[in-house]
Design an enzyme around this catalytic site. Structure first.
Site, PDB file in Angstrom:
ATOM      1  N   SER A  26       0.803  -1.228   0.000  1.00  0.00           N
ATOM      2  CA  SER A  26       0.000   0.000   0.000  1.00  0.00           C
ATOM      3  C   SER A  26       0.832   1.272   0.000  1.00  0.00           C
ATOM      4  CB  SER A  26      -0.940  -0.004   1.204  1.00  0.00           C
ATOM      5  OG  SER A  26      -0.214  -0.186   2.412  1.00  0.00           O
TER       6      SER A  26
ATOM      7  N   HIS B  96      -0.968   5.977   6.520  1.00  0.00           N
ATOM      8  CA  HIS B  96      -0.343   5.886   5.206  1.00  0.00           C
ATOM      9  C   HIS B  96       0.003   7.297   4.711  1.00  0.00           C
ATOM     10  CE1 HIS B  96      -2.108   1.846   5.245  1.00  0.00           C
ATOM     11  NE2 HIS B  96      -1.270   1.545   4.275  1.00  0.00           N
TER      12      HIS B  96
END
Length: 271
Positions: free
Chosen positions: A40, A245
């Site tokens: 990711s 993230h």
């Protein structure tokens, strides 16, 4: 004018050298055949503008591989990184994009093998001691099991693309430790940063064993971690999967410069 034999030999050698230089320049001018692998942190989860055709892989238009490819001349470009990918699923599901003609590869791998999502959930929802215990468990996995998994993945990348320059990018620390910041305790933040450092140490060592180029992103993200006031990372978000993230700015100002510098050095060595 008639050249002597030694002169003819010298002339021929000079002509061959000039032709070789021209040939190498033409090859480099064509641009690399670039493949972006990974999890990711490469696909761009948390950066928005996802390709609808990528489904749960969440490949973002703002992800650093797309930004790098858009700003460099490439002969070909394949973006196959996928949210949630592990060393095993990268090996089984992404390496088909590689070939003997691939000249540049970027990859992030290892965080999901070590249970990144579960570590974060434990630290967000449970006590300091539970967070520290889960981090210790993850770090034990990183030190004892992950090296072999990375060695296996990197060996398969090299076998598929024996001439490629491979850039292995790391993971940023999540927090800057300050006196006050809403959310997790500093005990938890310190544990999570230690886990990031451990992960980067393990991944860096594996990249070195494989002869790949290591690109540490902690310096690019320094001063832009959560609680810095100029964050390049998502805190807890809805949906939860984007939490912790890099944001679009984190990809553009953090990961992109890290890849740009490392890829430039790697490709120079290749030519």
């Amino acid at each position: 004018m008639r050249l002597s034999r030694p002169s003819l030999v010298a002339f021929g050698a000079a002509t061959f050298a000039a032709a070789s230089l021209l040939g190498s320049g033409a090859a480099s001018a064509a641009g690399p055949d670039y493949v972006a692998l990974g999890d990711s942190y490469s696909s761009g989860t948390g950066a928005g503008k996802y390709d609808p055709n990528s489904g749960s892989c969440q490949r973002s238009a703002n992800a650093y591989p797309n930004l790098w490819a858009a700003s460099h001349a490439t002969s070909s470009y394949k973006f196959v990184a996928c949210s949630g990918a592990t060393t095993t699923t990268i090996a089984s599901g992404q390496l088909g994009a590689l070939s003997s003609s691939t000249t540049l590869v970027s990859v992030t791998a290892g965080g999901n093998d070590a249970g990144f999502a579960d570590v974060m959930q434990t630290c967000v929802l449970q006590s300091n001691s539970s967070c520290q215990s889960r981090v210790t468990q993850a770090e034990t996995y990183m030190k004892n099991t992950l090296p072999g998994q990375l060695d296996s993945l990197y060996g398969k990348i090299r076998a598929k693309s024996p001439s490629a320059r491979v850039v292995v990018l790391g993971y940023p620390r999540l927090y800057i430790i300050v006196d006050w910041c809403a959310g997790l305790s500093n005990t938890k933040r310190t544990a999570l940063n230690h886990a990031a450092d451990t992960l980067d140490t393990v991944v860096s060592a594996a990249a070195g064993r494989a002869g790949f180029t290591w690109s540490d992103v902690r310096d690019e993200f320094s001063g832009h971690e959560l609680c810095s006031g100029d964050d390049w990372l998502n805190a807890v978000t809805i949906p939860i999967g984007s939490s912790y993230h890099p944001t679009a700015l984190g990809h553009r100002s953090g990961y992109l410069p890290a890849l740009t510098g490392s890829a430039s050095l790697a490709l120079q060595k290749q030519t």
